[in-house]
Enzyme design. Structure first.
Site, PDB file in Angstrom:
ATOM      1  N   THR A  74      -0.850   5.733   7.252  1.00 55.02           N
ATOM      2  CA  THR A  74      -0.963   5.904   5.805  1.00 55.02           C
ATOM      3  C   THR A  74      -0.609   7.319   5.362  1.00 55.02           C
ATOM      4  O   THR A  74      -0.773   8.266   6.141  1.00 55.02           O
ATOM      5  CB  THR A  74      -2.414   5.586   5.364  1.00 55.02           C
ATOM      6  OG1 THR A  74      -2.581   5.967   4.011  1.00 55.02           O
ATOM      7  CG2 THR A  74      -3.445   6.339   6.192  1.00 55.02           C
ATOM      8  N   ASP A  75      -0.214   7.465   4.099  1.00 49.93           N
ATOM      9  CA  ASP A  75       0.012   8.810   3.556  1.00 49.93           C
ATOM     10  C   ASP A  75      -1.305   9.538   3.314  1.00 49.93           C
ATOM     11  O   ASP A  75      -1.306  10.754   3.056  1.00 49.93           O
ATOM     12  CB  ASP A  75       0.845   8.740   2.258  1.00 49.93           C
ATOM     13  CG  ASP A  75       0.197   7.939   1.141  1.00 49.93           C
ATOM     14  OD1 ASP A  75      -0.885   7.348   1.354  1.00 49.93           O
ATOM     15  OD2 ASP A  75       0.772   7.886   0.036  1.00 49.93           O
ATOM     16  N   GLU A  76      -2.431   8.807   3.420  1.00 50.52           N
ATOM     17  CA  GLU A  76      -3.722   9.457   3.160  1.00 50.52           C
ATOM     18  C   GLU A  76      -4.063  10.506   4.217  1.00 50.52           C
ATOM     19  O   GLU A  76      -4.950  11.336   4.012  1.00 50.52           O
ATOM     20  CB  GLU A  76      -4.834   8.410   3.044  1.00 50.52           C
ATOM     21  CG  GLU A  76      -4.577   7.460   1.885  1.00 50.52           C
ATOM     22  CD  GLU A  76      -5.739   6.549   1.557  1.00 50.52           C
ATOM     23  OE1 GLU A  76      -6.893   6.958   1.737  1.00 50.52           O
ATOM     24  OE2 GLU A  76      -5.482   5.418   1.124  1.00 50.52           O
ATOM     25  N   ALA A 124      -8.197 -10.054  15.126  1.00 47.60           N
ATOM     26  CA  ALA A 124      -9.595 -10.389  15.436  1.00 47.60           C
ATOM     27  C   ALA A 124     -10.207 -11.270  14.350  1.00 47.60           C
ATOM     28  O   ALA A 124     -11.322 -11.762  14.522  1.00 47.60           O
ATOM     29  CB  ALA A 124     -10.409  -9.109  15.577  1.00 47.60           C
ATOM     30  N   LYS A 146      -8.926  -4.909  -3.129  1.00 51.38           N
ATOM     31  CA  LYS A 146      -8.094  -3.748  -3.418  1.00 51.38           C
ATOM     32  C   LYS A 146      -7.730  -3.745  -4.903  1.00 51.38           C
ATOM     33  O   LYS A 146      -7.791  -4.791  -5.568  1.00 51.38           O
ATOM     34  CB  LYS A 146      -6.842  -3.774  -2.540  1.00 51.38           C
ATOM     35  CG  LYS A 146      -7.128  -3.807  -1.023  1.00 51.38           C
ATOM     36  CD  LYS A 146      -7.533  -2.457  -0.469  1.00 51.38           C
ATOM     37  CE  LYS A 146      -8.029  -2.488   0.963  1.00 51.38           C
ATOM     38  NZ  LYS A 146      -7.064  -2.816   1.973  1.00 51.38           N
ATOM     39  N   LYS A 150      -7.425   7.287  10.587  1.00 53.70           N
ATOM     40  CA  LYS A 150      -5.990   7.020  10.736  1.00 53.70           C
ATOM     41  C   LYS A 150      -5.276   8.280  11.254  1.00 53.70           C
ATOM     42  O   LYS A 150      -4.362   8.189  12.085  1.00 53.70           O
ATOM     43  CB  LYS A 150      -5.374   6.581   9.402  1.00 53.70           C
ATOM     44  CG  LYS A 150      -5.838   5.225   8.899  1.00 53.70           C
ATOM     45  CD  LYS A 150      -5.480   4.058   9.806  1.00 53.70           C
ATOM     46  CE  LYS A 150      -4.006   3.733   9.821  1.00 53.70           C
ATOM     47  NZ  LYS A 150      -3.721   2.488  10.588  1.00 53.70           N
ATOM     48  N   TYR A 194     -11.869   6.894   6.322  1.00 49.49           N
ATOM     49  CA  TYR A 194     -10.705   6.054   6.626  1.00 49.49           C
ATOM     50  C   TYR A 194      -9.506   6.924   6.986  1.00 49.49           C
ATOM     51  O   TYR A 194      -8.861   6.733   8.027  1.00 49.49           O
ATOM     52  CB  TYR A 194     -10.363   5.166   5.412  1.00 49.49           C
ATOM     53  CG  TYR A 194      -8.980   4.564   5.480  1.00 49.49           C
ATOM     54  CD1 TYR A 194      -8.663   3.596   6.433  1.00 49.49           C
ATOM     55  CD2 TYR A 194      -7.963   4.978   4.598  1.00 49.49           C
ATOM     56  CE1 TYR A 194      -7.375   3.060   6.508  1.00 49.49           C
ATOM     57  CE2 TYR A 194      -6.691   4.442   4.669  1.00 49.49           C
ATOM     58  CZ  TYR A 194      -6.399   3.488   5.624  1.00 49.49           C
ATOM     59  OH  TYR A 194      -5.131   2.966   5.711  1.00 49.49           O
ATOM     60  N   ALA A 207      -3.330  -3.451  13.019  1.00 48.77           N
ATOM     61  CA  ALA A 207      -4.750  -3.805  12.935  1.00 48.77           C
ATOM     62  C   ALA A 207      -5.559  -2.556  12.619  1.00 48.77           C
ATOM     63  O   ALA A 207      -5.398  -1.524  13.266  1.00 48.77           O
ATOM     64  CB  ALA A 207      -5.220  -4.403  14.259  1.00 48.77           C
TER      65      ALA A 207
HETATM   66  N1  LIG Z   1      -2.596  -1.601   2.254  1.00 55.59           N
HETATM   67  C1  LIG Z   1      -2.110  -0.388   2.085  1.00 55.59           C
HETATM   68  O1  LIG Z   1      -1.834   0.015   0.949  1.00 55.59           O
HETATM   69  C2  LIG Z   1      -1.852   0.511   3.262  1.00 55.59           C
HETATM   70  C3  LIG Z   1      -1.311   1.769   3.001  1.00 55.59           C
HETATM   71  C4  LIG Z   1      -1.051   2.609   4.080  1.00 55.59           C
HETATM   72  C5  LIG Z   1      -1.297   2.183   5.375  1.00 55.59           C
HETATM   73  N2  LIG Z   1      -1.834   0.961   5.598  1.00 55.59           N
HETATM   74  C6  LIG Z   1      -2.087   0.575   6.993  1.00 55.59           C
HETATM   75  O2  LIG Z   1      -1.393  -0.636   7.238  1.00 55.59           O
HETATM   76  C7  LIG Z   1      -2.126  -1.439   8.155  1.00 55.59           C
HETATM   77  C8  LIG Z   1      -2.365  -2.813   7.554  1.00 55.59           C
HETATM   78  O3  LIG Z   1      -3.074  -2.663   6.331  1.00 55.59           O
HETATM   79  P1  LIG Z   1      -3.469  -3.926   5.438  1.00 55.59           P
HETATM   80  O4  LIG Z   1      -3.550  -3.469   4.047  1.00 55.59           O
HETATM   81  O5  LIG Z   1      -2.617  -5.066   5.796  1.00 55.59           O
HETATM   82  O6  LIG Z   1      -4.955  -4.179   5.963  1.00 55.59           O
HETATM   83  P2  LIG Z   1      -5.829  -5.524   5.953  1.00 55.59           P
HETATM   84  O7  LIG Z   1      -7.243  -5.038   5.883  1.00 55.59           O
HETATM   85  O8  LIG Z   1      -5.341  -6.495   4.941  1.00 55.59           O
HETATM   86  O9  LIG Z   1      -5.547  -6.165   7.387  1.00 55.59           O
HETATM   87  C9  LIG Z   1      -6.032  -5.619   8.574  1.00 55.59           C
HETATM   88  C10 LIG Z   1      -6.044  -6.730   9.620  1.00 55.59           C
HETATM   89  O10 LIG Z   1      -6.497  -6.139  10.853  1.00 55.59           O
HETATM   90  C11 LIG Z   1      -7.408  -7.037  11.476  1.00 55.59           C
HETATM   91  N3  LIG Z   1      -8.322  -6.255  12.312  1.00 55.59           N
HETATM   92  C12 LIG Z   1      -9.268  -5.371  11.910  1.00 55.59           C
HETATM   93  N4  LIG Z   1      -9.924  -4.886  12.982  1.00 55.59           N
HETATM   94  C13 LIG Z   1      -9.372  -5.450  14.074  1.00 55.59           C
HETATM   95  C14 LIG Z   1      -9.598  -5.346  15.470  1.00 55.59           C
HETATM   96  N5  LIG Z   1     -10.573  -4.540  15.950  1.00 55.59           N
HETATM   97  N6  LIG Z   1      -8.823  -6.050  16.324  1.00 55.59           N
HETATM   98  C15 LIG Z   1      -7.843  -6.865  15.850  1.00 55.59           C
HETATM   99  N7  LIG Z   1      -7.605  -7.032  14.531  1.00 55.59           N
HETATM  100  C16 LIG Z   1      -8.354  -6.333  13.661  1.00 55.59           C
HETATM  101  C17 LIG Z   1      -8.130  -7.724  10.308  1.00 55.59           C
HETATM  102  O11 LIG Z   1      -8.691  -8.971  10.721  1.00 55.59           O
HETATM  103  C18 LIG Z   1      -7.003  -7.875   9.304  1.00 55.59           C
HETATM  104  O12 LIG Z   1      -6.346  -9.108   9.452  1.00 55.59           O
HETATM  105  C19 LIG Z   1      -3.409  -0.669   8.474  1.00 55.59           C
HETATM  106  O13 LIG Z   1      -3.224   0.011   9.692  1.00 55.59           O
HETATM  107  C20 LIG Z   1      -3.532   0.304   7.321  1.00 55.59           C
HETATM  108  O14 LIG Z   1      -4.218   1.473   7.719  1.00 55.59           O
HETATM  109  C21 LIG Z   1      -2.128   0.124   4.570  1.00 55.59           C
END
Ligand SMILES: NC(=O)c1ccc[n+]([C@@H]2O[C@H](COP(=O)([O-])OP(=O)(O)OC[C@H]3O[C@@H](n4cnc5c(N)ncnc54)[C@H](O)[C@@H]3O)[C@@H](O)[C@H]2O)c1
Length: 348
Positions: A130-132, A32, A194, A159, A155, A80
């Site tokens: 996530t592990d959270e 998005a 972050k 999840k 958050y 996403a």
């Molecule tokens: N970064 C971490 O350390 C981490 C750890 C555990 C889990 N995760 C999970 O991994 C996934 C990716 O995390 P990330 O760090 O890349 O996040 P990020 O915030 O960098 O990217 C999220 C992406 O999702 C898109 N998005 C948000 N809402 C949307 C919607 N309604 N429709 C379509 N697209 C949408 C955003 O535009 C963005 O590009 C997430 O599900 C997150 O919960 C991340």
């Protein structure tokens, strides 16, 4: 395979899209483009016939139906999400809308598509979590896939709810799903709100380097390119209906991680004073989980995956990437909330 990757303009999603294309898969990147989405993350795939970008919201059922019918993917990899814990404290509503409501809509669209295809066993809906969801640990112990869910932030709760939906769609409708729950990722293309990029960019700008509380919170750091490898493996070889914990086998206290980043910068970009002099302790995050640690036995023993990158190598590569890609992060620094202290809304 043909993969529909949601959140592909984000940090981890773009790493998955780049790796999948490099491995010969075709990728439909869906995003998005919220404040966290960045098309530059996919620039290396511009013009590649194995890659298509679709701007769409996972809450928009009609758009999802159109994209699934048009591209006919073999699998959906769902990344996403609203992903920043601090933002979830200030404004939890969007997290419920996207992470819970959006996952529900994507599940329903995927189920309808899968049923219309004749319910192929080979289809996969891979939910990235996530592990959270497991809450917090004391000084010892690790999260296994059987650890009870006990999320403590909006958050994490959103999840956890989405994980439950995905499992229910498997049990109730037979949708072939796999899930993975990973620890904190770091690496190139991480949005500059972050911890790791904040430390690097504030250090370079001569600004205070904020450390929440005493910085004693422990995280298990996973290099994003290792994570992307693990995700492709879980997608292709993970057992249907099962979840896999993915960690970096690299626990570190926040304060030690920050010190290590400062030491790398001292070497690569020496300043007048050590960067660690800029470390400033700030008020802790509300409900800040003390420790997360992943027991990676299942992904290691069943799928043969281990992180390839040590924390030292990963931090070195990450710092170098931010030094080499100033244009990328400068373009994002004007976006809403970036560079401000967020997540104090729970403490008022
Ligand atoms: N970064 C971490 O350390 C981490 C750890 C555990 C889990 N995760 C999970 O991994 C996934 C990716 O995390 P990330 O760090 O890349 O996040 P990020 O915030 O960098 O990217 C999220 C992406 O999702 C898109 N998005 C948000 N809402 C949307 C919607 N309604 N429709 C379509 N697209 C949408 C955003 O535009 C963005 O590009 C997430 O599900 C997150 O919960 C991340």
């Amino acid at each position: 395979m043909k993969l529909l990757v949601t959140g592909a303009a984000g940090f981890i999603g773009s790493a998955v899209a780049r790796l999948a294309v490099a491995r010969g898969h075709t990728v439909i990147s869906l995003d998005a483009l919220t404040y966290a989405g960045c098309l530059d993350n996919l620039a290396s795939l511009d013009g590649n016939p194995q890659h298509v970008f679709e701007r769409a919201d996972i809450r928009d059922r009609a758009a999802l139906d159109r994209i699934l019918a048009a591209h006919r993917p073999d699998a959906v990899m769902h990344l996403a999400a609203e992903s920043h814990v601090d933002r979830s404290i200030d404004g939890p509503g969007t997290f419920i809308d996207t992470n819970v409501g959006g996952t529900f809509t994507l599940l329903e669209a995927s189920r309808a598509y899968w049923q219309a295809q004749g319910r192929p066993d080979s289809f996969r809906f891979h939910h990235v979590s996530t592990d959270e969801v497991y809450g917090t640990l004391g000084q010892t112990g690790r999260f296994s896939e059987d650890t009870p869910y006990a999320p403590r932030s909006p958050y994490a709760a959103s999840k956890a709810a989405s994980d439950h939906l995905v499992r229910a769609w498997h049990e109730t409708y037979g949708l072939p799903v796999v899930l993975s729950n990973c620890s904190n990722n770091y690496g190139p293309f991480q949005f500059p709100e972050k911890l790791v990029p904040v430390v690097i960019l504030n250090a370079l700008a001569g600004l205070p380097i904020p450390v929440y509380g005493q910085g004693l919170n422990v995280r298990d750091w996973l290099f994003v390119e290792d994570h992307a490898e693990a995700l492709l493996l879980v997608l292709q070889r993970g057992r249907t209906g099962r979840s896999y914990n993915i960690g970096g086998e690299a626990e570190a206290r926040n304060i030690d991680l920050v010190q290590r980043l400062c030491a790398i910068l001292d070497r690569k970009r020496p300043g007048a004073r050590p960067y660690a002099d800029q470390i400033t302790h700030v008020q802790d995050r509300a409900g800040h989980d003390l420790r997360y640690a992943i027991d990676p036995a299942r992904v290691r023993d069943e799928l043969g995956w281990r992180p390839a990158c040590t924390l030292d190598e990963g931090l070195e590569r990450t710092v170098q990437w931010y030094l080499d890609n100033t244009g990328w992060w400068r373009a994002l620094q004007g976006r809403a909330g970036v560079g401000q202290r967020l997540g104090t809304g729970g403490q008022g």
